[in-house]
Design a protein around this motif. Structure first.
Motif, PDB file in Angstrom:
ATOM      1  N   LEU C 341       0.834  -1.207   0.000  1.00  0.00           N
ATOM      2  CA  LEU C 341       0.000   0.000   0.000  1.00  0.00           C
ATOM      3  C   LEU C 341       0.867   1.256   0.000  1.00  0.00           C
ATOM      4  CD1 LEU C 341      -2.796  -0.984   2.561  1.00  0.00           C
ATOM      5  CD2 LEU C 341      -2.917  -1.040   0.064  1.00  0.00           C
ATOM      6  N   ALA C 342       2.016   1.157   0.672  1.00  0.00           N
ATOM      7  CA  ALA C 342       2.926   2.305   0.707  1.00  0.00           C
ATOM      8  C   ALA C 342       3.681   2.463  -0.607  1.00  0.00           C
ATOM      9  CB  ALA C 342       3.915   2.139   1.863  1.00  0.00           C
ATOM     10  N   ASP C 356      -2.092  20.610  -1.568  1.00  0.00           N
ATOM     11  CA  ASP C 356      -1.640  19.996  -2.832  1.00  0.00           C
ATOM     12  C   ASP C 356      -0.119  19.836  -2.887  1.00  0.00           C
ATOM     13  OD1 ASP C 356      -4.153  19.580  -3.742  1.00  0.00           O
ATOM     14  OD2 ASP C 356      -4.146  21.150  -5.271  1.00  0.00           O
ATOM     15  N   VAL C 357       0.405  19.129  -1.918  1.00  0.00           N
ATOM     16  CA  VAL C 357       1.846  18.858  -1.895  1.00  0.00           C
ATOM     17  C   VAL C 357       2.079  17.439  -2.416  1.00  0.00           C
ATOM     18  CG1 VAL C 357       3.911  18.679  -0.454  1.00  0.00           C
ATOM     19  CG2 VAL C 357       2.151  20.386   0.082  1.00  0.00           C
ATOM     20  N   ALA C 358       2.964  17.332  -3.414  1.00  0.00           N
ATOM     21  CA  ALA C 358       3.205  16.030  -4.047  1.00  0.00           C
ATOM     22  C   ALA C 358       4.345  15.289  -3.347  1.00  0.00           C
ATOM     23  CB  ALA C 358       3.531  16.220  -5.529  1.00  0.00           C
ATOM     24  N   TRP C 359       4.357  13.995  -3.537  1.00  0.00           N
ATOM     25  CA  TRP C 359       5.349  13.103  -2.923  1.00  0.00           C
ATOM     26  C   TRP C 359       6.773  13.568  -3.207  1.00  0.00           C
ATOM     27  CZ3 TRP C 359       6.156   9.907   0.773  1.00  0.00           C
ATOM     28  CH2 TRP C 359       7.111   8.894   0.706  1.00  0.00           C
ATOM     29  N   LYS C 360       7.022  13.948  -4.468  1.00  0.00           N
ATOM     30  CA  LYS C 360       8.401  14.299  -4.832  1.00  0.00           C
ATOM     31  C   LYS C 360       8.900  15.520  -4.060  1.00  0.00           C
ATOM     32  CE  LYS C 360       6.724  16.955  -8.776  1.00  0.00           C
ATOM     33  NZ  LYS C 360       6.377  16.853 -10.172  1.00  0.00           N
ATOM     34  N   GLY C 366      13.644  15.475   6.444  1.00  0.00           N
ATOM     35  CA  GLY C 366      13.957  14.410   7.380  1.00  0.00           C
ATOM     36  C   GLY C 366      12.962  14.283   8.508  1.00  0.00           C
ATOM     37  N   SER C 367      12.045  15.233   8.620  1.00  0.00           N
ATOM     38  CA  SER C 367      11.047  15.172   9.685  1.00  0.00           C
ATOM     39  C   SER C 367       9.793  15.884   9.210  1.00  0.00           C
ATOM     40  CB  SER C 367      11.553  15.854  10.957  1.00  0.00           C
ATOM     41  OG  SER C 367      11.669  17.262  10.736  1.00  0.00           O
ATOM     42  N   LEU C 394       4.329   6.096   5.664  1.00  0.00           N
ATOM     43  CA  LEU C 394       5.179   6.152   4.462  1.00  0.00           C
ATOM     44  C   LEU C 394       6.613   6.533   4.797  1.00  0.00           C
ATOM     45  CD1 LEU C 394       2.757   8.049   2.016  1.00  0.00           C
ATOM     46  CD2 LEU C 394       3.319   5.621   1.975  1.00  0.00           C
ATOM     47  N   ARG C 395       6.776   7.433   5.770  1.00  0.00           N
ATOM     48  CA  ARG C 395       8.112   7.947   6.045  1.00  0.00           C
ATOM     49  C   ARG C 395       8.585   7.710   7.481  1.00  0.00           C
ATOM     50  NH1 ARG C 395      10.074  11.867   2.283  1.00  0.00           N
ATOM     51  NH2 ARG C 395      11.989  11.708   3.469  1.00  0.00           N
TER      52      ARG C 395
END
Lengths: 81, 372, 424
Positions: C341-342, C356-360, C366-367, C394-395
C-alpha cells in the motif's frame, strides 16, 4: 416529512429532512465541491469533519464543511470556491 | 567541495542570517562550512513573519534595514518561487491625531533619506483597506516593503553558498566555539581559521557574555481569505510596544500572504526558553487586531505558533568581531528584523572579515559596544 | 468574555465510549456535560440512529442517555484548553468555556487514508466516509461502487450499500486470505461477532468479497470513473461511480496530547480506571487503542464510574475489557496495512490534500516539521489529520506538536477567555 428548500449555486432544490449539505449536493449531481490549491475539483472524503475536502460557502461564509451542516430552509450554498 | 577538515570559516547556524553570511563569504572565495543543529531555517527563521521592512527608530537601524531591503529587491527575479517573494507595501496606521503627527515626522525622515513614503488621510486609508474600522486618523504608506517566506529564503541562500563551494552539515549541534575551532555535540573538533556565531537566540550559549536573550512571540494564521487585507498593516504603537520594559506586550500587525492567508502578530515577552502558548497573551494579541479589523473575528484560524527573537539591550544586532576570542565573529541579535537584515548583515560581515571597504559603517553594530 | 458552563464531569465525544461514560457518571449522581461536534449523539458508528431506526444496541444506549441527567451539548468542538483545567469550545460560532472537575476524553478515531494515484478525485471516499454519507442522506441507488479497503468495517458498509440499492461491484480486503481466515477462526470465542459478520455478508451475496486485493490507482476526468485493482500478480480495471478506499482507523489523539497525557505507540496511557497520566483526565474508547464498539462501551462505563467516584463497581467490567482487548489485538494484527500500500505512491501523487503537496516535494525532508516548513505539507485546515498518519506509515515521521486551535475555529472564539489575567 416536508422537504427542505435550499439554494445551490443559485438554483433552488429540495433536500430531504435530516440530510447534510454534502448529501444534498451529491444527490443533486454535484461531486466537485471546491477547487483545490492547484485548481483540482474535490469532494467529500471522510464525511465526518476531519478532512476539510468538502468545503463550500454557506450563506456567504466560506470554508464551511458540507458534511457537518444539516440543510436548513433557505440555506444558500456556493460550490467551486 | 569545501575541505571538511579545515575550512576557512565555520558558520554556526543555518538560519537566514547564517545562510546570508555563508553566501557572501563563499562569494569572497572563502571555503565555508555551515553547521546547523537541526535543519536550516528551523529556528527563529521558520517562526518569523517574513516582513521585509524599512525601520527608522535609529539611524543605524534605518541604514541596515534600507540597505538590506535594496539587496532583497535586487534578488527579486532570482529567488525561487517557494520563497514567495513579492512587493507588499506597509501601512503604518495612526489611530488618532497624536499618532498622525508621528506619521508625518516618519514621512519626513524617509523623504530626507530618499525612501518613498506617503501620508494617507483617514478617508484614503479607508479606501485602501475597507476592512479597517472607521475613524482611524491616517497612515504612512511605504511602497517599497516586501514579503518573503523565510525558511525557503534561507534554503535558497544556502543553495547559492553551496554553488560557490560552501558545505552544509545539518543535524550538527555545536557545543563549544574556540579560537580557530568548534566542537560538535558528537565530540568532533573542527579546526578552521575563522568562526561566525550566527546561532540566533542560541548564540549566547556558545559565546558567553553575548548580550542576547530569547524574546518570545506568537503568530496566528487564518484560512485563505484573499483580498481581506491588501497591505501589511502595522499599528504605529508597534514601536512603543517593542521597547516597553513591561514583562509582555502586544501590538497589531497583519500580513496578507501570497496564499491568501492572513498572518497575525505580534506579541513580545521575556520568559526564557519556554515555547508554550501563553493563552492570555495570545488572546490579547488577537483582540488587539480586532480593534483595527473588527471582522477579523469571523475569520477561521488554522494554526498558532511561537518562536524566539534574539534580542539585544539596544535593539541593534551584533555584527563584527568578538574581542574576547581571536578569530570569532558574531552575526546575531537581530530580534524581529533578522529576515530583513540578513542580506545586509551577511554582506557587511563578509566585507569586514576579508578586509574590504564596508558598504555601511560597521561601528553601530560592533559587538564590542555591548561587551560587559 | 465567553459564557462558562460548570459541571462535575465533562465528556468529550458522544460516540459509544462517551455515551457509556456519560450515562454511567450521570446515573451515579454526577452532573455531566457531554460535548460532540456533530448535531446528533452516536458518533460515527451510530450515526443516523433515531427512533425506530438503527441497531438495537445503539437505540438502547441513546435512550439511556436521554433518560439520564447528562446534558448533551451538540455541534460543539473543543478548540483549546483554557489553561486552567477548563475547555474552550465553539458552538455555532460562539465561544463557551466548560469547567468540569473531571474530564473524560472519548474523542474516537478517524479513518486511515493512504495516498495512491487518483485518490484525490471526487467520489473516492473513505469506507466509513461512504457509510457516513449514506446515513446522512446520500442516495447511492444504481451507483456502481467498489470497496477496496481494510478491516471489519467493510462488511457492514457493503451490506448497507447493497441494501440501499447500490450496484456494489466488488468488496476488496487488502489483508491476505490467511490473516483474515485466521482471524475469523480465532473469533470462536466471540460468537456474536461471527453471527454479525455472517448477517452482513448475507446482505451482499451478489457481490464478491476478495481478500488480498487492493486498489493501485483511481482514474477519471473530473471524478472517479474506474479503479485499477491488483492481487499482487494480476491487475485489472473495474468501472465505478464511487470508490471507497481507507485502511482501518487511527485514534484522535490531539486533545489528550494537548492536555499533556502520555501517549505510547499511538495509545493514550491509562490505568485500570481509564485514568490518564494527567490528574482528573480519563480516556476511553479508540484513543486508548483501536478496539471497536464493545471495548469502547466497556471502557466508557469504567471511565464514567471512576469519574463519578464509583471505582468499586468497575470490577465486573474489568474482565470483559481484558477479553475485548485480546480481540482488538487480533484485529490489528489481521488487518495491518500491507507494505504494497505504501509502494503505490508515485512522484506526482498528492500527499497533502489541503495544500496539494506532491510526494516528490517531500523527499529531501527528514522530519514532519522540516517538511512542513519546506513544502506546506500538513499546514492546511485538516491540520495534518489526513497526511500525518499517512506520512507516519510512508516515512516514519512522528506527528508535530499539538497546539491550539485543536480544530479550525474563528479568531473570535480563540480570543475568548473566561478569565482575564490568569497566567499561561
Amino acid at each position: 416529512m416536508t422537504r427542505i428548500p435550499i439554494v445551490i449555486d443559485g438554483r433552488t432544490v429540495e433536500a430531504e429532512p435530516e440530510t447534510t449539505v454534502a448529501a444534498a449536493l451529491l444527490n443533486d449531481g454535484i461531486w466537485g465541491f471546491r477547487s483545490s490549491v492547484e485548481s483540482e475539483p474535490r469532494g467529500p472524503v471522510c464525511a465526518m469533519g476531519i478532512c476539510f475536502e468538502c468545503r463550500v460557502t454557506i450563506d456567504g461564509i466560506p470554508h464551511r464543511r458540507a458534511c457537518m451542516e444539516l440543510c436548513r430552509p433557505g440555506m444558500e450554498i456556493e460550490t467551486g470556491g | 567541495m569545501t575541505r571538511r577538515s579545515h575550512p576557512d570559516v565555520v558558520v554556526v547556524g543555518g538560519g537566514i542570517v547564517g545562510a546570508a553570511c555563508a553566501w557572501y563569504l563563499a562569494a569572497e572565495g572563502l571555503a565555508v562550512l555551515v553547521l546547523d543543529a537541526g535543519f536550516p531555517g528551523g529556528g527563529a527563521t521558520g517562526a518569523g513573519m517574513g516582513h521585509l521592512v524599512v525601520m527608522d527608530e535609529t539611524e543605524a537601524q534605518f541604514a541596515l534595514t534600507s540597505y538590506s531591503l535594496e539587496l532583497w529587491t535586487a534578488l527579486a527575479n532570482e529567488l525561487s518561487a517557494d520563497c514567495q517573494d513579492e512587493p507588499r507595501s506597509t501601512l503604518w496606521i495612526a489611530a488618532d491625531e497624536e499618532e498622525l503627527a508621528l506619521v508625518e515626522a516618519k514621512a519626513e525622515f524617509y523623504h530626507r533619506r530618499g525612501v518613498a513614503a506617503e501620508v494617507l488621510s483617514s478617508s484614503e486609508l479607508a479606501g485602501e483597506e475597507p476592512e479597517l474600522r472607521p475613524g482611524l486618523a491616517g497612515a504612512l504608506h511605504v511602497p517599497g516593503d516586501r514579503v518573503i517566506y523565510p525558511p525557503a529564503a534561507a534554503r535558497w541562500l544556502l543553495d547559492r553558498a553551496v554553488e560557490k563551494g560552501a558545505a552544509v552539515q545539518t543535524d550538527c549541534r555545536v557545543e563549544e566555539i574556540g579560537s580557530g575551532w568548534v566542537r560538535t555535540a558528537r565530540g568532533e573538533k573542527i579546526s578552521c581559521d575563522l568562526v561566525v556565531n550566527a546561532a540566533g537566540p542560541e548564540a549566547p550559549r556558545l559565546t558567553s557574555g553575548l548580550p542576547v536573550e530569547p524574546r518570545k512571540g506568537h503568530l496566528a494564521i487564518t484560512e485563505r481569505y484573499p483580498e481581506f487585507c491588501r497591505h501589511q498593516l502595522v499599528e504605529l504603537g508597534y514601536l512603543k510596544s517593542t521597547h516597553t520594559e513591561a514583562a509582555d506586550s502586544v501590538a497589531f500587525n497583519i500580513q496578507p500572504r501570497a496564499t491568501g492567508q492572513q498572518l497575525i502578530g505580534s506579541s513580545r515577552e521575556l520568559v526564557g526558553w519556554d515555547l508554550s502558548i501563553n493563552r492570555r497573551l495570545l488572546a490579547a494579541m488577537i483582540r488587539r487586531a480586532f480593534d483595527y479589523l473588527p471582522r477579523l473575528a469571523e475569520l477561521q484560524v488554522i494554526r498558532v505558533w511561537t518562536g524566539f527573537r534574539p534580542a539585544t539591550p539596544d535593539g541593534l544586532p551584533l555584527i563584527g568581531p568578538w574581542p574576547a576570542i581571536d578569530g570569532l565573529w558574531i552575526a546575531a541579535g537581530h530580534e524581529g528584523l533578522g529576515i530583513t537584515m540578513a542580506l545586509g548583515t551577511g554582506r557587511l560581515l563578509a566585507e569586514c572579515m576579508v578586509g574590504r571597504q564596508p558598504s555601511l559603517d560597521p561601528a553601530p553594530y560592533e559587538p564590542a559596544r555591548l561587551e560587559s | 468574555m465567553a459564557e462558562t458552563l460548570k459541571t462535575e464531569v465533562t465528556v468529550v465525544g458522544a460516540g459509544p465510549a462517551g455515551i457509556a461514560a456519560a450515562c454511567r457518571a450521570a446515573e451515579s449522581g454526577a452532573r455531566v456535560l457531554l460535548l460532540d461536534e456533530n448535531p446528533r449523539a452516536g458518533g460515527q458508528i451510530w450515526r443516523g440512529t433515531r427512533c425506530g431506526r438503527g441497531p438495537a444496541g445503539a437505540r438502547r444506549w441513546l435512550a439511556r442517555l436521554s433518560d439520564s441527567s447528562a446534558r448533551l451539548v451538540d455541534t460543539t468542538a473543543v478548540v483549546d484548553t483554557d489553561g486552567d483545567g477548563g475547555l474552550l469550545v465553539e458552538r455555532r460560532g460562539e465561544a463557551l468555556v466548560v469547567e468540569g472537575e473531571r474530564l473524560i476524553v472519548a474523542s474516537g478515531a478517524r479513518e486511515l487514508f493512504l495516498p495512491f494515484p487518483g485518490w484525490t478525485l471526487p467520489n473516492v471516499l473513505g469506507v466509513g466516509g461512504g457509510q457516513a454519507l449514506l446515513k446522512s442522506g446520500v442516495s447511492f441507488r444504481g451507483r456502481k461502487i467498489v470497496i477496496a479497503g481494510s478491516g471489519p468495517l467493510l462488511l457492514p458498509v457493503a451490506a448497507a450499500l447493497a441494501t440501499s440499492g447500490a450496484h456494489l461491484r466488488l468488496v476488496a480486503e487488502q489483508a491476505p486470505a490467511h490473516r483474515v481466515h485466521g482471524f475469523a477462526l480465532s473469533c470462536w470465542r466471540y460468537p456474536g461477532k461471527l453471527i454479525e459478520a455472517t448477517r452482513y455478508r448475507a446482505a451482499f451475496l451478489a457481490t464478491a468479497y476478495r481478500t488480498g486485493v487492493w486498489a493501485v490507482a483511481a482514474r477519471g476526468d473530473d471524478r472517479v470513473e474506474e479503479v485499477v485493482l491488483t492481487d499482487g500478480h494480476r491487475s485489472w480495471t473495474e468501472p465505478c461511480d464511487y470508490l471507497l478506499a481507507s485502511y482501518g482507523l487511527v485514534p484522535n489523539l490531539e486533545l489528550p496530547r494537548l492536555l499533556g497525557c502520555a501517549v505510547d505507540n499511538d495509545r493514550v496511557t491509562v490505568d485500570d480506571h481509564q485514568l490518564t497520566t494527567v490528574d482528573d483526565v480519563y480516556c476511553a474508547g479508540e484513543p486508548t487503542g483501536i478496539g471497536g464498539l464493545e471495548l469502547a462501551l466497556v471502557e466508557g462505563e469504567i471511565a464514567g464510574l471512576a469519574a463519578a467516584g464509583r471505582d468499586r463497581e468497575e470490577t465486573a467490567l474489568a474482565g470483559r475489557r481484558r477479553r475485548l482487548e485480546r480481540f482488538a489485538a487480533a484485529l490489528a494484527h489481521a488487518f495491518a496495512p500491507r507494505q504494497e500500500l505504501a509502494e503505490r505512491v508515485e512522484v506526482d501523487t498528492t500527499i497533502c490534500r489541503c495544500e496539494d503537496v506532491a510526494w516528490k516535494q517531500l523527499h529531501p525532508a527528514g522530519s514532519f516539521r522540516q517538511a512542513k516548513l519546506a513544502t506546506r505539507v500538513g499546514m492546511g485546515p485538516c491540520q495534518g489529520r489526513v497526511c500525518g498518519p499517512a506520512l507516519a506509515l510512508l516515512r516514519g515521521w512522528e506527528a508535530d506538536r499539538v497546539r491550539p486551535p485543536l480544530r479550525v475555529s474563528t479568531l473570535g472564539v480563540l480570543a475568548s477567555r473566561s478569565k482575564g489575567p490568569a497566567g499561561h
